[in-house]
Write a protein that holds these residues in place. Structure first.
Motif, PDB file in Angstrom:
ATOM      1  N   ARG A 118       0.834  -1.212   0.000  1.00 27.97           N
ATOM      2  CA  ARG A 118       0.000   0.000   0.000  1.00 27.97           C
ATOM      3  C   ARG A 118       0.860   1.251   0.000  1.00 27.97           C
ATOM      4  NH1 ARG A 118      -3.504  -3.140   3.540  1.00 27.97           N
ATOM      5  NH2 ARG A 118      -2.369  -2.302   5.346  1.00 27.97           N
ATOM      6  N   TYR A 119       1.942   1.218   0.783  1.00 32.11           N
ATOM      7  CA  TYR A 119       2.828   2.383   0.838  1.00 32.11           C
ATOM      8  C   TYR A 119       3.471   2.643  -0.517  1.00 32.11           C
ATOM      9  CZ  TYR A 119       6.982   5.162   1.803  1.00 32.11           C
ATOM     10  OH  TYR A 119       7.953   6.115   1.747  1.00 32.11           O
ATOM     11  N   LEU A 120       3.969   1.615  -1.161  1.00 28.25           N
ATOM     12  CA  LEU A 120       4.640   1.763  -2.453  1.00 28.25           C
ATOM     13  C   LEU A 120       3.665   2.201  -3.546  1.00 28.25           C
ATOM     14  CD1 LEU A 120       6.877  -1.413  -2.160  1.00 28.25           C
ATOM     15  CD2 LEU A 120       7.715   0.947  -2.227  1.00 28.25           C
ATOM     16  N   GLU A 121       2.470   1.634  -3.513  1.00 26.53           N
ATOM     17  CA  GLU A 121       1.456   2.073  -4.490  1.00 26.53           C
ATOM     18  C   GLU A 121       1.089   3.530  -4.264  1.00 26.53           C
ATOM     19  OE1 GLU A 121      -0.793  -2.234  -5.264  1.00 26.53           O
ATOM     20  OE2 GLU A 121      -1.595  -0.808  -3.790  1.00 26.53           O
ATOM     21  N   GLY A 122       1.055   3.945  -2.999  1.00 26.43           N
ATOM     22  CA  GLY A 122       0.777   5.350  -2.711  1.00 26.43           C
ATOM     23  C   GLY A 122       1.862   6.274  -3.229  1.00 26.43           C
ATOM     24  N   ARG A 123       3.116   5.843  -3.084  1.00 26.83           N
ATOM     25  CA  ARG A 123       4.219   6.655  -3.621  1.00 26.83           C
ATOM     26  C   ARG A 123       4.112   6.797  -5.139  1.00 26.83           C
ATOM     27  NH1 ARG A 123       8.846   7.062  -0.363  1.00 26.83           N
ATOM     28  NH2 ARG A 123       9.650   8.394  -2.026  1.00 26.83           N
ATOM     29  N   ALA A 124       3.804   5.679  -5.799  1.00 27.10           N
ATOM     30  CA  ALA A 124       3.655   5.707  -7.260  1.00 27.10           C
ATOM     31  C   ALA A 124       2.498   6.603  -7.667  1.00 27.10           C
ATOM     32  CB  ALA A 124       3.437   4.293  -7.792  1.00 27.10           C
ATOM     33  N   ALA A 125       1.378   6.532  -6.940  1.00 33.92           N
ATOM     34  CA  ALA A 125       0.225   7.352  -7.281  1.00 33.92           C
ATOM     35  C   ALA A 125       0.518   8.830  -7.102  1.00 33.92           C
ATOM     36  CB  ALA A 125      -0.966   6.943  -6.416  1.00 33.92           C
ATOM     37  N   THR A 126       1.280   9.160  -6.073  1.00 32.38           N
ATOM     38  CA  THR A 126       1.639  10.567  -5.840  1.00 32.38           C
ATOM     39  C   THR A 126       2.447  11.118  -7.018  1.00 32.38           C
ATOM     40  OG1 THR A 126       1.663  10.250  -3.437  1.00 32.38           O
ATOM     41  CG2 THR A 126       2.873  12.134  -4.309  1.00 32.38           C
ATOM     42  N   LEU A 127       3.355  10.305  -7.535  1.00 30.13           N
ATOM     43  CA  LEU A 127       4.187  10.748  -8.662  1.00 30.13           C
ATOM     44  C   LEU A 127       3.413  10.801  -9.962  1.00 30.13           C
ATOM     45  CD1 LEU A 127       7.454   8.758  -7.832  1.00 30.13           C
ATOM     46  CD2 LEU A 127       7.099  11.229  -7.626  1.00 30.13           C
ATOM     47  N   ALA A 128       2.270  10.123 -10.032  1.00 30.80           N
ATOM     48  CA  ALA A 128       1.456  10.140 -11.236  1.00 30.80           C
ATOM     49  C   ALA A 128       0.568  11.377 -11.308  1.00 30.80           C
ATOM     50  CB  ALA A 128       0.607   8.887 -11.322  1.00 30.80           C
ATOM     51  N   GLY A 129       0.424  12.073 -10.163  1.00 34.70           N
ATOM     52  CA  GLY A 129      -0.473  13.217 -10.124  1.00 34.70           C
ATOM     53  C   GLY A 129       0.117  14.457 -10.764  1.00 34.70           C
TER      54      GLY A 129
END
Length: 410
Positions: A399-410
């Protein structure tokens, strides 16, 4: 006495009782089965009738009777009964101030469970069962394997120890040093699985981390002058001190740089710092001491920005020379990035992509993502975080890693 206190007492007494039986009667496999039956009987009877005045003597007596009953059912009944006749166990009615079988064989038992004929998974399982006092079900749950699978693993391990003809004595000289190395490695693996579970819904398995610390304390008590034992204990204490700040209320992972350090356990930090300081001053330098020294640098910094990263880099450099392995290089890359910039850290990671021990591990991709983000390459960082998330079996880490990836996609 509350159920939890009974469980803790049984866990503490289990290796002592098993040590007495093995020292008296030999046959580790049969003795271990008898002790498990005695522990089960105690967990039921003590809750109903209360803890006896001499709980250790009670367990020794019940386990010895179970062992005797088992032997009587075999073809060599008469011969074994004659051997047992001269070694009658203490009566259950032993007074509370009596200390039958006063010798504590826990350390000898720990060395036996880490016998070199056993594979690392078998050493882990047997140590937790025989020395840690955990049930087969508890160990299976901790490592997320079926109970039947874990039971078979333990059974095979006991047979291997028996077949090897391992004597129930503390090894000496070079053999002791080599076996101690394995003992410490097993305890470190148990702690790591407890501190950061490799799979499952929870980041921590506190029962494993706590058991590793308890057993390492026992080894340190028996070998107070060994610098690596002290170093490992200090490393565990300094690391476990952060546990309360590593997750949010809903179980989400909080990285080291973002943790609220006021939530770190000050008592554990003080004990760990004192241990490693004394060890570094008096004992030959070893890998666990260096890791503990790194943990102490982090523990003594009020925040991430105040960390003496140059000292951390130097300690990792020394560790990479003394005990080179890809995990050390991975951690060193993060520290180097703090001092020399992210591109320098990324350069250290390049050889790890071709190393079978790390090429498929999620941590390599997670660190790459972190350093690429610091370097300003958001697209590459996002892909690295996504790859890391795909490779981990830990739900909080995913969940943490997916959150980091999602933040960079914004």
């Amino acid at each position: 006495m509350a159920d939890r206190r009974i469980e803790d007492l049984l866990r503490e007494l289990a290796p002592q009782v098993l040590g007495v039986l093995v020292r008296r009667h030999g046959q580790f496999d049969a003795a271990e089965d008898a002790v498990q039956e005695a522990l089960l009987a105690a967990s039921v009877q003590w809750r109903d009738e209360g803890v006896p005045g001499n709980p250790r003597g009670w367990l020794i007596t019940v386990a010895a009777r179970r062992l005797t009953d088992e032997w009587r059912s075999e073809s060599a009944r008469r011969r074994r009964e004659e051997a047992l006749a001269v070694m009658d166990p203490e009566p259950v009615s032993a007074a509370p101030d009596e200390q039958p079988g006063d010798q504590d064989d826990s350390l000898t038992l720990l060395f036996l469970c880490c016998h070199p004929v056993l594979s690392p998974p078998s050493q882990l399982a047997l140590t937790l069962r025989a020395v840690g006092g955990l049930t087969t079900a508890e160990i299976a749950q901790a490592f997320l394997v079926p109970e039947a699978t874990l039971a078979q693993r333990i059974s095979r391990a006991k047979k291997q120890v028996k077949t090897a003809g391992a004597a129930f004595v503390m090894p000496e000289g070079a053999e002791r040093a080599e076996r101690l190395r394995v003992v410490l490695q097993v305890l470190y693996l148990i702690f790591n699985e407890g501190y950061t579970a490799t799979s499952g819904a929870d980041l921590h398995r506190p029962e494993l981390a706590g058991e590793a610390i308890r057993l390492t304390r026992a080894v340190h008590h028996a070998l107070p002058g060994d610098g690596e034992v002290a170093g490992l204990l200090a490393l565990m204490l300094l690391t476990d001190a952060r546990r309360g700040a590593r997750t949010t209320a809903d179980g989400a992972l909080v990285p080291l740089a973002e943790q609220d350090r006021t939530r770190w356990d000050a008592a554990l930090i003080a004990e760990g710092v004192a241990l490693i300081s004394a060890a570094l001053a008096a004992a030959p330098l070893g890998p666990y001491q260096l890791q503990a020294a790194i943990a102490a640098v982090h523990a003594e910094a009020a925040c991430d920005a105040d960390t003496d990263w140059a000292q951390v880099v130097e300690l990792y450099r020394m560790l990479d020379v003394l005990a080179p392995n890809p995990v050390v290089t991975l951690n060193r890359a993060v520290a180097v990035a703090k001092v020399e910039g992210p591109r320098s850290g990324l350069a250290l990671l390049e050889p790890l992509a071709a190393d079978d021990r790390t090429a498929q591990h999620h941590r390599l991709h997670a660190v790459r993502g972190h350093l690429l983000e610091l370097a300003g390459d958001k697209d590459a960082a996002r892909e690295a975080f996504r790859e890391a998330a795909r490779r981990t079996s830990s739900l909080p880490e995913r969940r943490y890693l997916e959150g980091r990836a999602a933040t960079l996609a914004g």
